[in-house]
Design an enzyme around this catalytic site. Structure first.
Site, mmCIF file in Angstrom:
data_model
loop_
_atom_site.group_PDB
_atom_site.id
_atom_site.type_symbol
_atom_site.label_atom_id
_atom_site.label_comp_id
_atom_site.label_asym_id
_atom_site.label_seq_id
_atom_site.Cartn_x
_atom_site.Cartn_y
_atom_site.Cartn_z
ATOM 1 N N LYS B 96 -9.661 45.577 35.617
ATOM 2 C CA LYS B 96 -8.707 44.797 36.684
ATOM 3 C C LYS B 96 -9.227 43.889 36.684
ATOM 4 O O LYS B 96 -8.101 42.759 37.437
ATOM 5 C CB LYS B 96 -8.931 46.003 37.841
ATOM 6 C CG LYS B 96 -8.151 47.252 37.487
ATOM 7 C CD LYS B 96 -7.218 47.541 37.103
ATOM 8 C CE LYS B 96 -5.782 48.307 37.530
ATOM 9 N NZ LYS B 96 -4.653 48.341 37.771
ATOM 10 N N GLU B 118 -2.199 46.468 46.603
ATOM 11 C CA GLU B 118 -2.364 47.712 46.685
ATOM 12 C C GLU B 118 -3.525 48.377 45.345
ATOM 13 O O GLU B 118 -3.809 47.919 44.400
ATOM 14 C CB GLU B 118 -0.603 48.392 46.183
ATOM 15 C CG GLU B 118 -0.701 48.477 44.882
ATOM 16 C CD GLU B 118 -0.606 47.149 44.264
ATOM 17 O OE1 GLU B 118 -0.532 45.954 44.516
ATOM 18 O OE2 GLU B 118 -0.858 47.512 42.482
ATOM 19 N N SER B 384 -10.723 51.531 29.170
ATOM 20 C CA SER B 384 -10.828 50.690 30.485
ATOM 21 C C SER B 384 -11.505 50.576 31.643
ATOM 22 O O SER B 384 -11.687 49.218 32.634
ATOM 23 C CB SER B 384 -9.699 51.304 31.375
ATOM 24 O OG SER B 384 -9.653 52.698 31.581
#
Lengths: 270, 407
Positions: B96, B118, B384
C-alpha cells in the site's frame, strides 16, 4: 406541455416559487410512505421529489441515510417505488413527480426499459446524483425518448466554464445544490444563493430550484424570493421519523411541516 | 473476443476501460476530479516528480524488495519453481505504501493540506497516516467499526502516527461504508482536502494513477527474474480485493502473451454463501465512482461482502480488472477462507514468513496448481503484505488450542 412546464408556467402567473418536497419511497414502510406521498399536494407541495432507496447513498446526510435503511428493511425496491407513483397518479394527474436517487438500481433495470416503465408510471423527471454530465449520455437519450426530464445538478463548484456543458443538456428545471456537502447539513447564505442563481440564469432560461440545507419556513421563504423553486427534503424526512419514534403519526407530522413550508413560500413575494 | 494488439493502452480519455471505469460522482466533485487528472498528467511527465517518487521508494520504503526463491514451498507443492515478491518487507508491511508515496507527492503539488482515506484491514490507513506524518499533513482515516475491532493493532498505529480514525457505523460498518463516508467528507471539504484512495478503483483518474504507482512491483519482478533466471515468468498469481497489488504486478506483463496471469478473489464461506468474489459472483454496476463488477441483488442494491481478510472484504473490484476479465487476458479464480487459512499456515511453517491473510489467498490458489506444473515453470506470487496484523483473526479462526500448539 409537460407537467413540469405547466406547473412552472402556472406558478409564474401566480408570481411565486415552487415548493419542492422530498420524501423517500417505503420510508418507514410502504403504506405510510404512500399516505405521505398522496397527501403532499394537498399540504402545499407544488412538485414532488420521490427518493429511490439505495444501500449506498454517498451524497446524503444521516437523515436520508437512515431513511434508506428503513426503506430497504421494509422491502423497498425500485419497482415498488414506481408502483407507488402509479398509484399517486390515479388521484393526481397534475403534480409533477421527479424521482431522485443513485444510478445503480436503474443500471440494473436497464436504462432504456426503466425510462419506458417510469414514463408509464407517470414520472416526469429524474435526478441521479452520481451521473454527472460526463456520464449522463447513457441515460439522457432514453429519458428524452420517453418525455422524462433529466434534471442536472449544479453546485458551488460548477464554475462558468462547466455551466454551459451542464445546462446545455438540461430540461425541466436546473437544481442548484447550494452547499458543497451532503443533504440535511449546512445551509448557504442568501447572498451566496442569490449570486449563484443569477450566474445560472445567465446560462439558461430554465427555472432554477435550490436545495440542500433548507429546513425552516423562514429559510424557505428567503430562498423563494431568490429562486424559482425551494427544495426541502431531510427536514421532512426527519419530522416524520421523529414523530414515529415518539409514538405520533408520521404522516401528520410530515404534512404539517409541508403546510408551514408552503405558507412560507407562498408569503415570500407578497 | 479477438486478442488485442495491446492490453496496456487503457483507459481512454474519459477514464473507461471498455465499458468499465468512468467518473460516476456527484457534480460537486467533478471539477476536483478533473483537477486531479490534470495535476497527475503533469506530474507523470515531470522528471523531478518521478525522481522524488523513486528516491522515496528506495530510501524510505526500502525498494527494491527481494524476489525470493521459496525453495521449501516449491518442494512442498512439488511442481512449479515458486518465487515470492516480498512486498511484506516494505516499510509499513505491505504494498500500500507505494501508492501512498505517489499520491502524497501529488497532493502536496496540488497545494492540499488535509488528507482523507478509507481503510479496511488498516494497511492503507497506516500507509496513509505514515506519509502524512512524513509530509506534515492533517490525516483523517475512515474505518468501519467492525474492522476497527478486528484490526485493533493497525488502529493504534494510525493514532500513534497522528491520524484521526473516524469509526463508520453505517451499513455493515466495513470497507464499503468507510468509502461512502470518505466521499461524504470529500464533497463537504472539497477546497482543501485530497482523497487518497487506496486501490485501483473509484473515479478516473484513480484506477489509472494507483496502477501506475503500483506498477513498480511488476517492473522490479521483470528485472529481478531476468537476473535470476534470464527470462520472463511463466505465471503470476496475486490476490484481489480492489486489486491494486495484483494490478501492480500484472500490468507490466499484460502484453507478454506467454505469461499466464491469475487473480485470486476472496471466496469467503463459498460462492453459494457469503463471499467477496465480485467477478465470479457479481455483475456490472455503478458504485463509488466507477462501473465495474459488483455484488448486488436483482434490484441493484449492493450486497455485503464477506472475507476472513478485511482487506478483501469489498463488494466491488477495480474497473481495469473487470475489463481484463471480459477480454479474457487474466484468469480470475477464488479460494475460500479455510483454504486461505491453510495456506497461511503452510507458508509460515515452510518458509518462516507470516503472510497477510490477503496474500494467503494467492498462496492458496498457487498451492492448487503448482503441483501439476513442470519443474521449470517459473511462478511469481505477490506476497502483498505481512500477517502480523492478522494474528487475532487467525487465533480466533483456528481456535486457541490449535494456534497455541502451532506456536
Amino acid at each position: 406541455m409537460s407537467r413540469l412546464q405547466a406547473r412552472f408556467a402556472q406558478l409564474k402567473a401566480e408570481n411565486r416559487a415552487a415548493l419542492v418536497t422530498y420524501v423517500m419511497g417505503f420510508d418507514p414502510d410502504r403504506a405510510t410512505s404512500q399516505a405521505i406521498l398522496d397527501g403532499l399536494p394537498g399540504a402545499g407541495a407544488d412538485i414532488v421529489e420521490f427518493g429511490m432507496c439505495f444501500t449506498d447513498p454517498m451524497a446524503d446526510g444521516p437523515a436520508i441515510q437512515y431513511a434508506a435503511q428503513r426503506a430497504l428493511a421494509a422491502g423497498g425496491t425500485l419497482k415498488g417505488t414506481l408502483a407507488m407513483v402509479a398509484q399517486f397518479r390515479q388521484a393526481d394527474p397534475a403534480t409533477p413527480v421527479v424521482l431522485m436517487g443513485y444510478y445503480n438500481p436503474i443500471h440494473a433495470w436497464g436504462a432504456r426499459a426503466f425510462c419506458a416503465d417510469a414514463a408509464a408510471a407517470g414520472i416526469d423527471g429524474l435526478i441521479i446524483v452520481d451521473l454527472p454530465p460526463e456520464e449522463a449520455d447513457e441515460l439522457v437519450p432514453h429519458c428524452r425518448a420517453n418525455g422524462i426530464d433529466f434534471i442536472f445538478l449544479t453546485t458551488p463548484t460548477s464554475d462558468d466554464a462547466r455551466l454551459p456543458a451542464i445546462v446545455g443538456n438540461a430540461s425541466g428545471f436546473v437544481y442548484y445544490v447550494s452547499i458543497a456537502g451532503i443533504t440535511g447539513t449546512a445551509s448557504a447564505t442568501a447572498t451566496a444563493i442569490d449570486e449563484a442563481v443569477a450566474r445560472i440564469r445567465r446560462h439558461t432560461p430554465l427555472p432554477v430550484c435550490v436545495g440542500f440545507g433548507i429546513k425552516t419556513p423562514d429559510q424557505a421563504a428567503e430562498v423563494a424570493r431568490l429562486a424559482d423553486g425551494v427544495v426541502v427534503g431531510s427536514a421532512i424526512v426527519a419530522a416524520a421519523e421523529n414523530a414515529r419514534e415518539h409514538g405520533r403519526d408520521p404522516v401528520a407530522a410530515a404534512l404539517d411541516l409541508v403546510r408551514t413550508l408552503a405558507a412560507g413560500v407562498r408569503g415570500a413575494r407578497v | 473476443m479477438a486478442s488485442l494488439n495491446t492490453y496496456r493502452a487503457g483507459p481512454d480519455e474519459r477514464g473507461h476501460f471498455g465499458i468499465f471505469g468512468g467518473r460516476y460522482v456527484a457534480e460537486t466533485l467533478m471539477p476536483l476530479i478533473l483537477s486531479v487528472e490534470k495535476a497527475y498528467g503533469e506530474a507523470k511527465a515531470d522528471p523531478a516528480f518521478q525522481a522524488e517518487f523513486r528516491s522515496l521508494l528506495k530510501h524510505y520504503v526500502g525498494r527494491p524488495n527481494p524476489l525470493y526463491f521459496a525453495s521449501r514451498l516449491t518442494e512442498a507443492w512439488g511442481g512449479a519453481k515458486v518465487y515470492l515478491k516480498r512486498e511484506d518487507l516494505n516499510h509499513t508491511g505491505a504494498h500500500k505504501i507505494n501508492n501512498c508515496i505517489g499520491q502524497i507527492l501529488l497532493a502536496r503539488r496540488m497545494g492540499k493540506k488535509r488528507i482523507i482515506a478509507e481503510t479496511g484491514a488498516g494497511q492503507h490507513g497506516v500507509a496513509t497516516a505514515t506519509v502524512c506524518a512524513l509530509f506534515g499533513m492533517q490525516c483523517v482515516i475512515y474505518m468501519g467499526s467492525t474492522d476497527i475491532e478486528r484490526q485493533a493493532p493497525n488502529v493504534y498505529r494510525m493514532k500513534l502516527l497522528g491520524a484521526e480514525v473516524r469509526p463508520v457505523t453505517s451499513g455493515a460498518a466495513t470497507l464499503k461504508d468507510a468509502m461512502n463516508d470518505a466521499l461524504r467528507d470529500w464533497v463537504t471539504n472539497v477546497a482543501d482536502t485530497y482523497y487518497l484512495i487506496g486501490t485501483v478503483a473509484g473515479p478516473h483518474p484513480f484506477p489509472m494513477m494507483v496502477r501506475d504507482f503500483q506498477s513498480v512491483i511488476g517492473d522490479e519482478v521483470r528485472t529481478q527474474l531476468h537476473e535470476l533466471e534470464g527470462r520472463l515468468p511463466d505465471s503470476l498469481v496475486a490476490c484481489i480485493g480492489g486489486g491494486s497489488n495484483a494490478m501492480g504486478l500484472f500490468h507490466p506483463f499484460l502484453d507478454e502473451q506467454g505469461v499466464r496471469i491469475i487473480g485470486v478473489e476472496a471466496g469467503g464461506h463459498g460462492l453459494d454463501k457469503l463471499h467477496a468474489a465480485s467477478l465470479t459472483g457479481g455483475r456490472p454496476g455503478v458504485l463509488h465512482g466507477n462501473r465495474t463488477y459488483l455484488l448486488q441483488d436483482s434490484d441493484g442494491q449492493i450486497q455485503e461482502a464477506h472475507s476472513i481478510s478485511a482487506g478483501l472484504d469489498y463488494p466491488g473490484i477495480g474497473p481495469e480488472h473487470s475489463w481484463l476479465h471480459e477480454t479474457g487476458r487474466v484468469e480470475y479464480v477464488w479460494v475460500t477462507d479455510d483454504e486461505a487459512l491453510a495456506a497461511f499456515q503452510t507458508c509460515t511453517r515452510a518458509e518462516g514468513i507470516i503472510p497477510a491473510l490477503e496474500s494467503s489467498h494467492a498462496l492458496a490458489h498457487a498451492s492448487k496448481i503448482a503441483g501439476s506444473l513442470p519443474k521449470d515453470h517459473l511462478m511469481v506470487i505477490n506476497l502483498s503484505g505481512r500477517g502480523d496484523k492478522d494474528l487475532n483473526t487467525v487465533i480466533r479462526a483456528l481456535g486457541d488450542a490449535e494456534s497455541m500448539g502451532m506456536l
